[in-house]
Structure formats: C-alpha cells, structure tokens
Design an enzyme around this catalytic site. Structure first.
Site, PDB file in Angstrom:
ATOM      1  N   LYS A  37       0.806  -1.342  -0.101  1.00  0.00           N
ATOM      2  CA  LYS A  37       0.293   0.152   0.009  1.00  0.00           C
ATOM      3  C   LYS A  37       1.068   1.276  -0.063  1.00  0.00           C
ATOM      4  O   LYS A  37       1.804   1.344   0.853  1.00  0.00           O
ATOM      5  CB  LYS A  37      -1.087  -0.092   1.159  1.00  0.00           C
ATOM      6  CG  LYS A  37      -1.948   1.142   1.411  1.00  0.00           C
ATOM      7  CD  LYS A  37      -2.918   0.916   2.434  1.00  0.00           C
ATOM      8  CE  LYS A  37      -4.030   1.917   2.412  1.00  0.00           C
ATOM      9  NZ  LYS A  37      -4.838   1.887   3.587  1.00  0.00           N
ATOM     10  N   ASP A 179     -13.764   3.332   9.199  1.00  0.00           N
ATOM     11  CA  ASP A 179     -14.058   3.408   7.640  1.00  0.00           C
ATOM     12  C   ASP A 179     -14.547   1.933   7.659  1.00  0.00           C
ATOM     13  O   ASP A 179     -14.250   1.336   6.724  1.00  0.00           O
ATOM     14  CB  ASP A 179     -12.796   3.787   6.925  1.00  0.00           C
ATOM     15  CG  ASP A 179     -13.453   4.111   5.318  1.00  0.00           C
ATOM     16  OD1 ASP A 179     -14.548   4.273   5.245  1.00  0.00           O
ATOM     17  OD2 ASP A 179     -12.380   3.903   4.599  1.00  0.00           O
ATOM     18  N   ASN A 184     -13.397  -2.943   3.123  1.00  0.00           N
ATOM     19  CA  ASN A 184     -12.617  -2.989   4.161  1.00  0.00           C
ATOM     20  C   ASN A 184     -12.692  -4.111   4.976  1.00  0.00           C
ATOM     21  O   ASN A 184     -11.832  -4.437   5.908  1.00  0.00           O
ATOM     22  CB  ASN A 184     -12.573  -2.031   4.715  1.00  0.00           C
ATOM     23  CG  ASN A 184     -12.157  -0.575   3.862  1.00  0.00           C
ATOM     24  OD1 ASN A 184     -11.231  -0.683   3.031  1.00  0.00           O
ATOM     25  ND2 ASN A 184     -12.637   0.652   4.553  1.00  0.00           N
ATOM     26  N   ASP A 197      -7.355  -1.258   5.668  1.00  0.00           N
ATOM     27  CA  ASP A 197      -7.747   0.324   5.885  1.00  0.00           C
ATOM     28  C   ASP A 197      -7.819   0.939   7.090  1.00  0.00           C
ATOM     29  O   ASP A 197      -8.816   1.392   7.290  1.00  0.00           O
ATOM     30  CB  ASP A 197      -8.765   0.681   4.543  1.00  0.00           C
ATOM     31  CG  ASP A 197      -8.622   1.973   4.193  1.00  0.00           C
ATOM     32  OD1 ASP A 197      -7.671   2.596   4.537  1.00  0.00           O
ATOM     33  OD2 ASP A 197      -9.718   2.409   3.519  1.00  0.00           O
TER      34      ASP A 197
END
Length: 261
Positions: A37, A179, A184, A197
């Site tokens: 990432k 989130d 996710n 995430d």
C-alpha cells in the site's frame, strides 16, 4: 515503480496486479501473498501500521512485513487477507449473510480491550481534523450525499462544521474501525477473516462504524458502485443482527461528519 530498498528486496521482481477497488486515494499492489500500500505519508498512514501491530493476535488483521517512508510517501508491505471482500457477489446476492458478517465484525471489534489502545479517534480528534479540512479547502464536494449541501441541506462545509460542533452527541467508546465499508471487511460465510484500511482505527463512538456500515450497505445495494443485484435488501436486517435499535440521529450525525473527509 521506485521502492525503498528494504521493501524492494522483499518483493524483488515478483509479478503484481493493481487493486482499484475503494476510494482511499492509496495505490494498492497485489504481490502473491503480499500487498503493498503506497500513500501520502500522513497521520493516517502512521496510525494504520501502528494499529495493525496493536491488533495482531486480537483481531484478524494482516501481518506487517515492512513499513517505510520514502520521499514523502508511506510504503506498507503486509500480508493478504483470507476470504472475500464483503462487496463480493457471494455476499451481495445474500444480504442476510452479509449483514451477519458485518455485525460479527463490529461485535468482535467492540470486544477488544481499549485500555492500552494507542489511537484516540474520538470526536474531539475527528472534529479537529474536519476543521482543518474545511479551513484548507480539502472537502471533496464531488462525492458528498446529494442532499448534504444546497437548497435542502447546509450552505457550505463551514455551516456543516458549525452544526457538528453544536450537535455533538455523547460517545459510547469502543474500538472503532473508522471506515467500516464493505471493501474493508473480508469474510468466509458469516465470519470475518480480515480487516483492512485501518488508518482511522482507534477509540471512538461505536455509532461511527454503525453509521458508515449502514451507508455502505445502502450505497452498494442501490447500485451506486455499479453493482446490480436482483435481491431484496431489508435495511433493518443489519440492526437486527447487531441486536440494537437504530439511533437515527447519531447515524445522521456520523454520516454528515464523514462528508468533511
């Protein structure tokens, strides 16, 4: 792709695919059993690696193999999650199983002891970040809900921020994902096998995740992200699986707060 030396050695010249699912703004590269990432080196990037290490052994989060900062970018190399994303067709075609999966994910997060959690993501922190975004013109007005601003909504982000401060609710503090959207969360059948995430993860009101999860379900089943599943979706199923009555005022509050990020 130019990589920090430590990470370059770990993935060498392995083939990869680019994952374009999600709206985080990060670049995601899939290398066999690893994920890289790449994102701006900011507070969220640092918090993500920190929380993944904190939650290892407590929840099914990917192992962190390396986390390097290079020329203003964060490079996080981690393992891949088992199972499928909650937005996969297997789940979208079976709403009752999907709602059980998401409820399972929240209950497991809420069971984690937050006494030594290294991240405070409560309202004081979130409102401060929202204020920074408003002041510096960082609110993404292209991806807000249709009725948030305009004739039947708020005049502008400044007015919304003022309303959020004036209507700040009492917090029910738990471990919060921050989130809690379908992409996710990974699962097998109705059990969570992975959380990703985690840049906004920390101590916060449990209704933050409930609100974002509820919105994510609504958006996915409405076809907003291009999925068209011919099934009946009962929005109350999510709350029945959680075993709670919806607090619509808090749900609206946290959806509106998220508009400023």
């Amino acid at each position: 792709m130019i990589l920090p030396e430590k990470i370059r050695r770990m993935i060498a010249d392995d083939p990869y695919e680019v994952d374009e699912i999600g709206m985080s703004g990060a670049s995601i590269f899939l290398f066999g059993d690893k994920v890289l990432k790449v994102q701006e080196n900011d507070e969220e990037a640092g918090n993500e690696a920190r929380m993944m290490r904190f939650l290892r052994g407590k929840l099914p989060v990917p192992p962190v193999y390396a986390c390097e900062n290079y020329e203003g970018r964060s490079y996080l190399l981690m393992g891949r999650c088992e199972g499928q994303m909650a937005c996969a067709h297997e789940y979208m075609s079976r709403p009752s199983v999907l709602c059980r999966l998401l409820a399972d994910g929240l209950k497991r997060m809420w069971s984690v002891d937050i006494a030594d959690c290294p991240s405070d993501q409560g309202l004081a922190h979130k409102l401060g970040l929202a204020g920074y975004n408003v002041k510096h013109g960082l609110v993404d007005m292209e991806h807000v809900e249709p009725d948030t601003f305009g004739e039947n909504g708020f005049q502008d982000p400044d007015e919304l921020l003022e309303w959020l401060y004036e209507n700040r609710p009492t917090e029910e503090l738990v471990l919060s994902h921050g989130d809690y959207c379908l992409p996710n969360i990974f699962g097998r059948k109705d059990k969570v096998t992975g959380y990703i995430d985690l840049g906004k993860t920390g101590i916060a009101d449990r209704w933050c995740d409930i609100a974002i999860g509820y919105r994510s379900l609504s958006h996915n089943f409405s076809g907003k992200y291009g999925q068209h599943v011919d099934v009946m979706y009962d929005e109350m199923q999510f709350f029945r699986e959680l075993g709670i009555e919806p607090d619509w005022e808090k749900i609206r509050y946290y959806i509106l707060l998220d508009e400023l990020f």
